[in-house]
Design an enzyme around this catalytic site. Sequence first.
Site, PDB file in Angstrom:
ATOM      1  CG  HIS A 179     -11.742  32.192  30.844  1.00 54.73           C
ATOM      2  ND1 HIS A 179     -11.387  31.449  31.724  1.00 54.73           N
ATOM      3  CD2 HIS A 179     -12.742  32.963  31.442  1.00 54.73           C
ATOM      4  CE1 HIS A 179     -11.641  31.924  32.815  1.00 54.73           C
ATOM      5  NE2 HIS A 179     -12.437  33.068  32.755  1.00 54.73           N
ATOM      6  N   GLY A 180     -10.829  35.567  29.162  1.00 52.77           N
ATOM      7  CA  GLY A 180      -9.641  36.492  29.347  1.00 52.77           C
ATOM      8  C   GLY A 180      -8.656  36.144  30.651  1.00 52.77           C
ATOM      9  CB  THR A 224     -12.482  39.663  22.199  1.00 57.04           C
ATOM     10  OG1 THR A 224     -12.307  39.521  23.507  1.00 57.04           O
ATOM     11  CG2 THR A 224     -11.709  40.721  21.914  1.00 57.04           C
TER      12      THR A 224
END
Length: 309
Positions: free
Chosen positions: A222-223, A169
């Site tokens: 890490h989403g 991101t």
Amino acid sequence: MRAVLLVHGGAWAIPDILADGSIDGVKKAAKEGFIKLEKSGSAVDAVEAAVRILEDIPVFDAGHGAVLNADGDVELDAIIMNGKTLAAGAVSCVKNISNPVTLARSVMEKTDHVMLTGTGANKFAEKQGIPQVPTEELVTQHARAEWKMYQKYNESVTNLFNTQMVHDTVGAVAVDYDGNVACATSTGGITNKMVGRVGDTPVIGSGGYADNNIGAVSATGHGESILKVNLSRLVLFHMEQGKSPLEAANTALCYMEDRVTGRGGVIVVNTEGDWAAQFSTNRMAWACVKSRNLFCGLNPGECFKESLI
């Protein structure tokens, strides 16, 4: 009140070949975002401008550097939030949009909703006159080669994330001269992700959060782990308890690693202009402009300073 603009280019194991480009990119975004901040006085304008810059730089996994899902397609997520009003806009699984952060702002300002997804988000973009571009324009040769490698070895997303090979991101936070805060975050997700997978980025409180009573956060990493602990709002919770942005960031990141074995990073600013850029991954490219000085870093504990005067 001292205005601050802080950006990140993703927390992951950034290889040396991308290190210089990552630092140059976040520095450019921080400078351009701060110019916007000084001209308009709006934290929302500043974070949108900064993230648009990052979306246009192919070295980052957002917009023109987006990675490919399991079907070899691009699905983009983004969020923006106004700390003065708690207004927010988000999009998920959108295709063929160069700057999804601008589409997210349109959702915030021109609809009664907070999030639009998939086909509906793209139809809304068309109505707003936001141009769509061919998928090929958003995908680099590196991203396509990486996708083919995933397909060849049939690796799962989880296994590859654990090796910290994935891109990630981009985001920005700001406090303006009136003490208003804002955040924005944008991503292309994880290479070889399942079609329709949505990570933390567009979810309020996970990928970002902004509240004039506390501050603003943009998260990366890490989403799925970030979603489980609601990372951005968790940072602000610790700030509500009296912790500084630095202390709150470290406490929240440690909790995420201990509780769900997840790693990532955050950029944080409070309404007084105090800020922090912290991460638990190998590297995170970040840059901050405050008082006509630019600060930046890539490795743990690293902080370089340049004068913009």
